[in-house]
Design an enzyme around this catalytic site. Structure first.
Site, PDB file in Angstrom:
ATOM      1  N   ARG A  16     -18.608  43.223  30.078  1.00 16.30           N
ATOM      2  CA  ARG A  16     -18.499  43.586  28.658  1.00 16.30           C
ATOM      3  C   ARG A  16     -17.248  42.984  28.009  1.00 16.30           C
ATOM      4  O   ARG A  16     -16.632  43.588  27.138  1.00 16.30           O
ATOM      5  CB  ARG A  16     -18.515  45.114  28.474  1.00 16.30           C
ATOM      6  CG  ARG A  16     -19.906  45.712  28.611  1.00 16.30           C
ATOM      7  CD  ARG A  16     -19.915  47.188  28.273  1.00 16.30           C
ATOM      8  NE  ARG A  16     -19.022  47.925  29.163  1.00 16.30           N
ATOM      9  CZ  ARG A  16     -18.440  49.079  28.875  1.00 16.30           C
ATOM     10  NH1 ARG A  16     -18.672  49.650  27.712  1.00 16.30           N
ATOM     11  NH2 ARG A  16     -17.654  49.679  29.735  1.00 16.30           N
ATOM     12  N   GLU A  17     -16.874  41.759  28.446  1.00 14.02           N
ATOM     13  CA  GLU A  17     -15.668  41.145  27.891  1.00 14.02           C
ATOM     14  C   GLU A  17     -15.767  40.982  26.379  1.00 14.02           C
ATOM     15  O   GLU A  17     -14.782  41.101  25.664  1.00 14.02           O
ATOM     16  CB  GLU A  17     -15.430  39.730  28.441  1.00 14.02           C
ATOM     17  CG  GLU A  17     -15.352  39.556  29.920  1.00 14.02           C
ATOM     18  CD  GLU A  17     -16.722  39.398  30.548  1.00 14.02           C
ATOM     19  OE1 GLU A  17     -17.481  40.386  30.511  1.00 14.02           O
ATOM     20  OE2 GLU A  17     -17.034  38.334  31.083  1.00 14.02           O
ATOM     21  N   GLY A 431     -22.943  66.250  16.186  1.00 10.29           N
ATOM     22  CA  GLY A 431     -22.739  66.621  17.589  1.00 10.29           C
ATOM     23  C   GLY A 431     -21.468  66.092  18.207  1.00 10.29           C
ATOM     24  O   GLY A 431     -20.617  66.842  18.646  1.00 10.29           O
ATOM     25  N   SER A 432     -21.330  64.755  18.234  1.00 15.04           N
ATOM     26  CA  SER A 432     -20.176  64.225  18.950  1.00 15.04           C
ATOM     27  C   SER A 432     -18.988  64.069  18.017  1.00 15.04           C
ATOM     28  O   SER A 432     -19.147  63.809  16.817  1.00 15.04           O
ATOM     29  CB  SER A 432     -20.523  62.881  19.577  1.00 15.04           C
ATOM     30  OG  SER A 432     -20.948  61.984  18.594  1.00 15.04           O
ATOM     31  N   ARG A 514     -21.207  47.775  20.300  1.00 21.19           N
ATOM     32  CA  ARG A 514     -21.681  48.994  20.949  1.00 21.19           C
ATOM     33  C   ARG A 514     -22.727  48.658  22.012  1.00 21.19           C
ATOM     34  O   ARG A 514     -23.711  47.973  21.751  1.00 21.19           O
ATOM     35  CB  ARG A 514     -22.262  49.931  19.897  1.00 21.19           C
ATOM     36  CG  ARG A 514     -22.741  51.204  20.481  1.00 21.19           C
ATOM     37  CD  ARG A 514     -22.514  52.415  19.596  1.00 21.19           C
ATOM     38  NE  ARG A 514     -23.245  53.547  20.161  1.00 21.19           N
ATOM     39  CZ  ARG A 514     -22.904  54.151  21.292  1.00 21.19           C
ATOM     40  NH1 ARG A 514     -21.839  53.756  21.976  1.00 21.19           N
ATOM     41  NH2 ARG A 514     -23.634  55.151  21.763  1.00 21.19           N
ATOM     42  N   HIS A 640     -32.533  65.716  15.128  1.00 22.48           N
ATOM     43  CA  HIS A 640     -31.771  64.679  14.432  1.00 22.48           C
ATOM     44  C   HIS A 640     -32.379  63.314  14.749  1.00 22.48           C
ATOM     45  O   HIS A 640     -32.764  63.037  15.877  1.00 22.48           O
ATOM     46  CB  HIS A 640     -30.308  64.719  14.877  1.00 22.48           C
ATOM     47  CG  HIS A 640     -29.580  63.472  14.526  1.00 22.48           C
ATOM     48  ND1 HIS A 640     -29.233  63.158  13.240  1.00 22.48           N
ATOM     49  CD2 HIS A 640     -29.174  62.423  15.282  1.00 22.48           C
ATOM     50  CE1 HIS A 640     -28.644  61.977  13.224  1.00 22.48           C
ATOM     51  NE2 HIS A 640     -28.600  61.510  14.450  1.00 22.48           N
ATOM     52  N   GLU A 664     -30.493  59.892   8.988  1.00 18.35           N
ATOM     53  CA  GLU A 664     -29.590  58.893   8.418  1.00 18.35           C
ATOM     54  C   GLU A 664     -30.070  58.525   7.016  1.00 18.35           C
ATOM     55  O   GLU A 664     -31.246  58.254   6.816  1.00 18.35           O
ATOM     56  CB  GLU A 664     -29.637  57.665   9.330  1.00 18.35           C
ATOM     57  CG  GLU A 664     -28.796  56.537   8.860  1.00 18.35           C
ATOM     58  CD  GLU A 664     -28.792  55.394   9.872  1.00 18.35           C
ATOM     59  OE1 GLU A 664     -28.768  55.664  11.087  1.00 18.35           O
ATOM     60  OE2 GLU A 664     -28.824  54.249   9.438  1.00 18.35           O
ATOM     61  N   HIS A 691     -21.457  54.413  10.901  1.00 18.03           N
ATOM     62  CA  HIS A 691     -21.452  53.140  11.630  1.00 18.03           C
ATOM     63  C   HIS A 691     -20.310  52.242  11.194  1.00 18.03           C
ATOM     64  O   HIS A 691     -20.110  51.178  11.748  1.00 18.03           O
ATOM     65  CB  HIS A 691     -22.778  52.399  11.426  1.00 18.03           C
ATOM     66  CG  HIS A 691     -23.918  53.079  12.107  1.00 18.03           C
ATOM     67  ND1 HIS A 691     -24.897  53.747  11.418  1.00 18.03           N
ATOM     68  CD2 HIS A 691     -24.220  53.223  13.398  1.00 18.03           C
ATOM     69  CE1 HIS A 691     -25.753  54.262  12.273  1.00 18.03           C
ATOM     70  NE2 HIS A 691     -25.366  53.955  13.484  1.00 18.03           N
TER      71      HIS A 691
HETATM   72  N1  GLN Z   1     -25.699  64.491  19.171  1.00 24.34           N
HETATM   73  C1  GLN Z   1     -25.523  63.092  19.292  1.00 24.34           C
HETATM   74  C2  GLN Z   1     -24.146  62.684  18.795  1.00 24.34           C
HETATM   75  O1  GLN Z   1     -23.691  63.240  17.866  1.00 24.34           O
HETATM   76  C3  GLN Z   1     -26.573  62.342  18.510  1.00 24.34           C
HETATM   77  C4  GLN Z   1     -26.403  60.871  18.654  1.00 24.34           C
HETATM   78  C5  GLN Z   1     -27.537  60.059  18.089  1.00 24.34           C
HETATM   79  O2  GLN Z   1     -28.341  60.529  17.356  1.00 24.34           O
HETATM   80  N2  GLN Z   1     -27.625  58.810  18.400  1.00 24.34           N
HETATM   81  O3  GLN Z   1     -23.528  61.791  19.314  1.00 24.34           O
HETATM   82 ZN    ZN Z   2     -27.979  59.740  15.150  1.00 23.64          ZN
END
Ligand code: GLN
Ligand code: ZN
Length: 754
Positions: A16-17, A431-432, A514, A640, A664, A691
């Site tokens: 992954r350089e 979530g994250s 990514r 989601h 989204e 993003h």
């Molecule tokens: N719950 C995940 C996050 O928040 C959802 C990620 C996703 O939909 N790609 O990272």
């Molecule tokens: Zn998402």
């Protein structure tokens, strides 16, 4: 002699350089020259690999600093107004188109056909013109030509580019600009030839869709023009093109590529009347999977073609190897027998070389390789851990009751509201939270044994504590624990479920820098023990508002894994659904009142051809129902999805009957709401594009919420970002979420004062 080639090689580098170089460049840690040096080294390495592993042609033009659709858009000179005159270097203007900048939203990022790769969509309008600059492209051709093999330049084709382009705010027939586009392409083809490419490949996955007749009719005139300039290989992929076989057979081209992994049956149709002055490239090795090819089967399949075509038979992976990791030899810690099942990009080149030898010299010349391949097929079939009769029985005995909630949404909503007491326009996240260096380090230290489980546990609880505290300070209404213990939403569950194996370096690009590391699904799926309950319970215990439990749904677990081709995808999907169902019920029992089942892969799993869609959607809906219906009415189920093209799957999304869906929407400025006028349950269209590093301001978020309110009744609207925040940093996230909460509160109080 059969001829070997590929449509493209992975471009992230063996370790992954390129990902690391991109991230370093964007954060100002390395200069442009260093980024370019890494890019060039990766391309050189890829050509060396192709040559060393016996390919007859080198492919140039498959590398990109971000995305090949973007490269083509830039090469065609289709630069939207907002990116002009930015006073940036070429490369920074390019990255701005990909990632945006303050007050300059980027091009929209969308999934590439049914893959988990994302491309940047060009923007066109009725008066779009082209002004070709192919210098960067032809430089690559020149560089590859130094390796002493014939060079094929590869490009996304004109129909695919045009079909995927976005038309903003006006209604015009895209085909009206096709003649000008063909001319621009022809110019690129001409330059490619001058630079040393003796063949140009036009990569046209769009041909596997149900293209309108008017588009198909345009193939002939376009290729008539191209073939006068340079010999052209037309590559179809990701599906069958048997439905347009007569047109393809008549085209003025040097060669045609077919994806025989997706549809082996189409070969016969093409062989029947294939013209004698053309080569036929067969995609026999799966470019989108990681299992060893069954060489005996493939050999039997292609032998008749070889008899008929001789050296006009070409062999290749089914599609660009972009979607496949690079080298199994990088897997130092996999169990040897499991490792012997796998084949990544480099091994796939070897498989092609073996097939070529088998065709030319007969089966006896490759008897050892065939024996090994047969043995692997047999071993996987017989291995004990690939089979679980208990799970199979459970799937068979599922009833309608297991697939339905007790009451309909309006009844559930009242019970949930009684329990949760949320304000109007509730705010939440997906979530994250940012995956900081220290989080990554802790996970990796734990994995490699540098810290013990007590220390790791302590670290994660600390991170969750901070995340909860921050969310409470920001004033969000529904909290999340932040997912610090998860490297990836699929990998995390795959690690905990039986039937999966994980690789160490099996990375593939998702978009830009990514990358994802899809787990390998080789057998029946079961859940030996609860997976998320501990941390969810802990997070709820320290929070003063509801905390959402966070799970990955069955469709996404399947869609983002490499699944062995001998498994029944339908059966495995239901097994995954049962595992998620058990987890949902355990979360509910642990006092979690809101549970989100993420299905970001729902849309991309949709078959490309219309005729296959209904049955797939029925299965996907059923899987989600099994996963989500085990709970009481008062438990709120969220889902989601991360894309905004809802039109054709809208009915299916309704049928999922989640209490709340977040999607989204911000990059497309809420235009998706046009497609979903009558969404019956609660919905949170994203108001913050995660993003890009840009922080949306209050005015911008307010405008998006107001736009959403024109379509969605206020009682059913949620306020949230487009997706999870793991790729962002805390500074961006805090400001953006504060703006988001403030916007929601302002509108809330305006509404209440009315
Ligand atoms: N719950 C995940 C996050 O928040 C959802 C990620 C996703 O939909 N790609 O990272
Ligand atoms: Zn998402």
């Amino acid at each position: 002699m059969a001829i070997l080639h590929i449509s493209g090689f992975p471009r992230i580098g063996r370790k992954r350089e390129f990902k690391h170089a991109l991230d370093a460049y964007w954060s100002g840690k390395i200069p442009e020259a260093e980024l370019i040096a890494v890019a060039n080294a990766i391309q050189e390495d890829s050509w060396r690999i192709q040559k060393m592993h016996g390919l007859d042609w080198l492919t140039a033009g498959d590398f990109s600093y971000y995305d090949l659709m973007l490269d083509l858009t830039v090469m065609l000179g289709v630069i939207p107004e907002r990116f002009r005159g930015l006073e940036l270097t070429d490369i920074d203007s390019y990255f701005t188109m990909a990632r945006g900048a303050k007050n300059t939203p980027p091009l929209s990022l969308t999934k590439w056909f049914d893959t988990n790769y994302h491309y940047l969509a060009p923007e066109i309008h009725a008066s779009t013109g082209f002004s070709v600059n192919s210098t960067a492209f032809t430089e690559k051709i020149r560089a590859s030509a130094l390796h002493g093999l014939p060079v094929k330049a590869t490009l996304i084709g004109p129909l695919t580019w045009l079909y995927l382009a976005r038309v903003e705010k006006e209604d015009f027939d895209k085909l009206s600009i096709l003649p000008a586009l063909v001319e621009a392409f022809n110019n690129i083809l001409d330059e490619s030839k001058k630079a040393g490419a003796t063949l140009v490949e036009l990569y046209e996955p769009v041909l596997s869709l149900d293209l309108p007749e008017s588009w198909i009719r345009n193939l002939k005139p376009a290729f008539e023009v191209f073939s006068k300039t340079v010999p052209v290989l037309l590559t179809t992929t990701f599906g069958s093109v048997v439905h347009i076989a007569p047109t393809l057979i008549e085209l003025d081209i040097a060669g045609l590529h077919l994806d025989l992994v997706r549809d082996p049956g189409q070969l016969d149709r093409f062989l029947e009347t294939y013209p004698t002055n053309r080569f036929l490239s067969l995609g026999v090795v799966d470019g989108r999977n990681v299992f060893k090819a069954n060489l005996s089967l493939i050999l039997d399949q292609i032998q008749p073609a070889y008899h008929k075509l001789g050296e006009r038979l070409w062999l290749a992976p089914s599609c660009s190897l972009l979607h496949c990791p690079i080298d199994v030899l990088n897997e130092a810690h996999l169990d040897d027998s499991l490792k012997s099942w796998l084949s990544f990009s480099i091994q796939k080149l070897d498989e092609l070389a073996i097939l070529k030898r088998g065709l030319e010299k007969g089966k006896s010349a490759i008897s050892q390789e065939l024996q090994l391949s047969d043995h692997v097929a047999q071993a996987r079939h017989e291995t004990a851990h690939a089979k679980n009769n208990i799970v199979r029985k459970r799937v068979e005995s599922l009833t309608v009751q297991d697939e339905t909630r007790d009451n309909s949404f309006p009844v559930r909503k009242i019970k949930q509201q009684q329990k949760l007491g949320l304000p109007l326009l509730p705010t939440t996240t997906i979530g994250s939270f940012p995956q900081t260096d220290s989080i990554r380090r802790a996970r990796s230290n734990f994995r490699t044994g540098r810290i013990d489980s007590a220390e790791y546990h302590e670290f994660i609880s600390h991170e969750i504590r901070i995340a909860i505290q921050r969310q409470q300070d920001i004033g969000l209404d529904v909290l999340v624990h932040g997912e610090p213990e998860r490297s990836d939403m699929v990998e995390f569950f795959a690690e905990a479920l039986d039937g999966f194996l994980l690789t160490e370096n099996g990375w593939v690009q998702s978009y830009g820098s990514r990358c994802v590391k899809p787990p390998v699904l080789y057998g029946d799926i079961s859940r030996p023990r609860p997976i998320t309950v501990g941390w969810a319970h802990f997070a709820q215990s320290i929070a003063n508002r509801p905390v959402k439990g966070m799970l990955t749904g069955p469709v996404t677990l399947l869609g983002w894994s490499f699944v062995h081709e001998n498994l029944s995808r339908d059966a495995i999907l239901m097994q995954l659904a049962l595992a998620v169902r058990d987890e949902v019920k355990d979360l509910e029992a642990a006092g979690i009142a809101i549970i989100q089942i993420d299905e970001p892969a729902f849309r991309e799993g949709l078959p490309l051809r219309q005729e296959l869609r209904k049955i797939w959607l029925d299965h996907a809906i059923r899987a989600f129902a099994i996963a989500s219906s085990g709970v009481s009415d008062a438990t709120q189920i969220h889902t989601h999805m991360c894309y905004s093209e809802f039109g054709e799957i809208f009915d299916a999304i309704k049928a999922l009957d989640a209490d709340v869906i977040s999607i989204e929407a911000s990059r497309s400025q809420m235009t998706l709401l046009e497609d979903i006028p009558a969404y019956p349950n609660d919905i949170g269209p994203g108001v913050y594009d995660i993003h890009s590093p840009r922080v949306p301001d209050l005015t911008e978020i307010t405008a998006l919420i107001e736009r959403a309110l024109q379509k969605i009744p206020v009682e059913r609207l949620w306020i949230n970002p487009d997706c999870g925040l793991k790729t962002r940093n805390w500074t961006e996230v805090e400001s953006a979420l504060r703006n988001m909460v403030k916007a929601a509160r302002c509108i809330r109080s305006q509404l209440q004062n009315k």
